[in-house]
Design a protein around this motif. Sequence first.
Motif, PDB file in Angstrom:
ATOM      1  N   VAL A   1       3.459  -9.239   1.123  1.00 33.65           N
ATOM      2  CA  VAL A   1       4.110  -8.236   1.958  1.00 33.65           C
ATOM      3  C   VAL A   1       3.821  -8.494   3.430  1.00 33.65           C
ATOM      4  N   ASN A   2       4.781  -8.079   4.270  1.00 33.57           N
ATOM      5  CA  ASN A   2       4.558  -8.168   5.712  1.00 33.57           C
ATOM      6  C   ASN A   2       3.908  -6.879   6.194  1.00 33.57           C
ATOM      7  N   GLU A   3       3.689  -6.788   7.506  1.00 29.61           N
ATOM      8  CA  GLU A   3       2.956  -5.639   8.051  1.00 29.61           C
ATOM      9  C   GLU A   3       3.704  -4.330   7.813  1.00 29.61           C
ATOM     10  N   LEU A   4       5.027  -4.361   7.946  1.00 25.18           N
ATOM     11  CA  LEU A   4       5.824  -3.151   7.741  1.00 25.18           C
ATOM     12  C   LEU A   4       5.775  -2.703   6.285  1.00 25.18           C
ATOM     13  N   GLN A   5       5.889  -3.650   5.356  1.00 26.81           N
ATOM     14  CA  GLN A   5       5.827  -3.307   3.931  1.00 26.81           C
ATOM     15  C   GLN A   5       4.445  -2.793   3.555  1.00 26.81           C
ATOM     16  N   GLU A   6       3.398  -3.395   4.111  1.00 29.10           N
ATOM     17  CA  GLU A   6       2.037  -2.919   3.838  1.00 29.10           C
ATOM     18  C   GLU A   6       1.860  -1.481   4.307  1.00 29.10           C
ATOM     19  N   SER A   7       2.411  -1.155   5.487  1.00 27.55           N
ATOM     20  CA  SER A   7       2.327   0.218   5.996  1.00 27.55           C
ATOM     21  C   SER A   7       3.030   1.183   5.054  1.00 27.55           C
ATOM     22  N   LEU A   8       4.163   0.742   4.489  1.00 30.60           N
ATOM     23  CA  LEU A   8       4.897   1.580   3.539  1.00 30.60           C
ATOM     24  C   LEU A   8       4.066   1.841   2.282  1.00 30.60           C
ATOM     25  N   LEU A   9       3.456   0.799   1.720  1.00 30.70           N
ATOM     26  CA  LEU A   9       2.640   0.968   0.514  1.00 30.70           C
ATOM     27  C   LEU A   9       1.437   1.861   0.786  1.00 30.70           C
ATOM     28  N   LEU A  10       0.845   1.719   1.964  1.00 30.90           N
ATOM     29  CA  LEU A  10      -0.285   2.575   2.329  1.00 30.90           C
ATOM     30  C   LEU A  10       0.154   4.040   2.407  1.00 30.90           C
ATOM     31  N   GLU A  11       1.333   4.284   2.982  1.00 31.63           N
ATOM     32  CA  GLU A  11       1.821   5.652   3.115  1.00 31.63           C
ATOM     33  C   GLU A  11       2.154   6.247   1.749  1.00 31.63           C
ATOM     34  N   ILE A  12       2.767   5.448   0.868  1.00 33.09           N
ATOM     35  CA  ILE A  12       3.091   5.931  -0.473  1.00 33.09           C
ATOM     36  C   ILE A  12       1.816   6.266  -1.241  1.00 33.09           C
ATOM     37  N   SER A  13       0.820   5.388  -1.147  1.00 29.72           N
ATOM     38  CA  SER A  13      -0.463   5.654  -1.805  1.00 29.72           C
ATOM     39  C   SER A  13      -1.095   6.917  -1.245  1.00 29.72           C
ATOM     40  N   ASN A  14      -0.989   7.113   0.058  1.00 33.90           N
ATOM     41  CA  ASN A  14      -1.540   8.307   0.694  1.00 33.90           C
ATOM     42  C   ASN A  14      -0.858   9.570   0.175  1.00 33.90           C
ATOM     43  N   ILE A  15       0.467   9.508  -0.004  1.00 29.59           N
ATOM     44  CA  ILE A  15       1.231  10.659  -0.499  1.00 29.59           C
ATOM     45  C   ILE A  15       0.848  10.974  -1.944  1.00 29.59           C
ATOM     46  N   ILE A  16       0.801   9.943  -2.790  1.00 30.18           N
ATOM     47  CA  ILE A  16       0.507  10.153  -4.209  1.00 30.18           C
ATOM     48  C   ILE A  16      -0.931  10.618  -4.411  1.00 30.18           C
ATOM     49  N   THR A  17      -1.877   9.916  -3.781  1.00 28.01           N
ATOM     50  CA  THR A  17      -3.286  10.300  -3.926  1.00 28.01           C
ATOM     51  C   THR A  17      -3.529  11.685  -3.346  1.00 28.01           C
ATOM     52  N   GLY A  18      -2.880  11.983  -2.203  1.00 25.57           N
ATOM     53  CA  GLY A  18      -3.047  13.298  -1.581  1.00 25.57           C
ATOM     54  C   GLY A  18      -2.550  14.417  -2.482  1.00 25.57           C
ATOM     55  N   ALA A  19      -1.386  14.202  -3.121  1.00 28.84           N
ATOM     56  CA  ALA A  19      -0.849  15.219  -4.030  1.00 28.84           C
ATOM     57  C   ALA A  19      -1.766  15.423  -5.227  1.00 28.84           C
TER      58      ALA A  19
END
Length: 207
Positions: free
Chosen positions: A100-118
């Motif tokens: 993944v590139n930097e933009l895709q990595e940021s997306l995966l981090l945000e998705i993980s943050n949303i799922i783990t946060g919920a």
Amino acid sequence: MTELERDIIREILNIGLARAADSFAVVAQEKVLLEVPSLDLLESEDILMRVREYSTNHAVIQSDIRGDFTGTTLMFFSGQHVQRLSRVCLRMQVPDSVQVNELQESLLLEISNIITGALVTQLANILKARIYGAPPCTFSGDTTALVNHLVPSESLQPLIFSIITQFSDHGNSVELPLMLFFDRATFEKILDIIRGYDFLGKQLAGA
């Protein structure tokens, strides 16, 4: 741990994961199917084997749980997930790959943050605990360091909640593995809470 206590823990996880699945579905713009979580008590070598098995062909995001409970989540994104999420969320046409590139990595981090946060929010509400998810990071792949992080002493044995969600796209299911680790001290706290309160009769009915 009795079979009833196992069932209660699975139900608590189901409630938390259902909210996480709903949050993921909004981001992914696809239906998300959720499997009943399995509950495993594993030796550290078995932990290493399971994590290595997933991490060889997945992009891995790690997030710690802090506060009253101590734990770690690992989310494993396959190349198909990276491809689909890049298309849906970033409007990028990319090949099926976990590179993944930097933009895709940021997306995966945000998705993980949303799922783990919920998930963490629901667990905090149900168990009446002060817990929160730390900012996620890309997993370095150092499984030995992970085990040392989870098991600071050889006398402790972590309990692994092995959870599989399915990201469905037009009838084609892609598994999104999510592993939730709690150390022994945290698991004993959870058991104490369960044993001291009528979850089945009160808390779960109102969740």
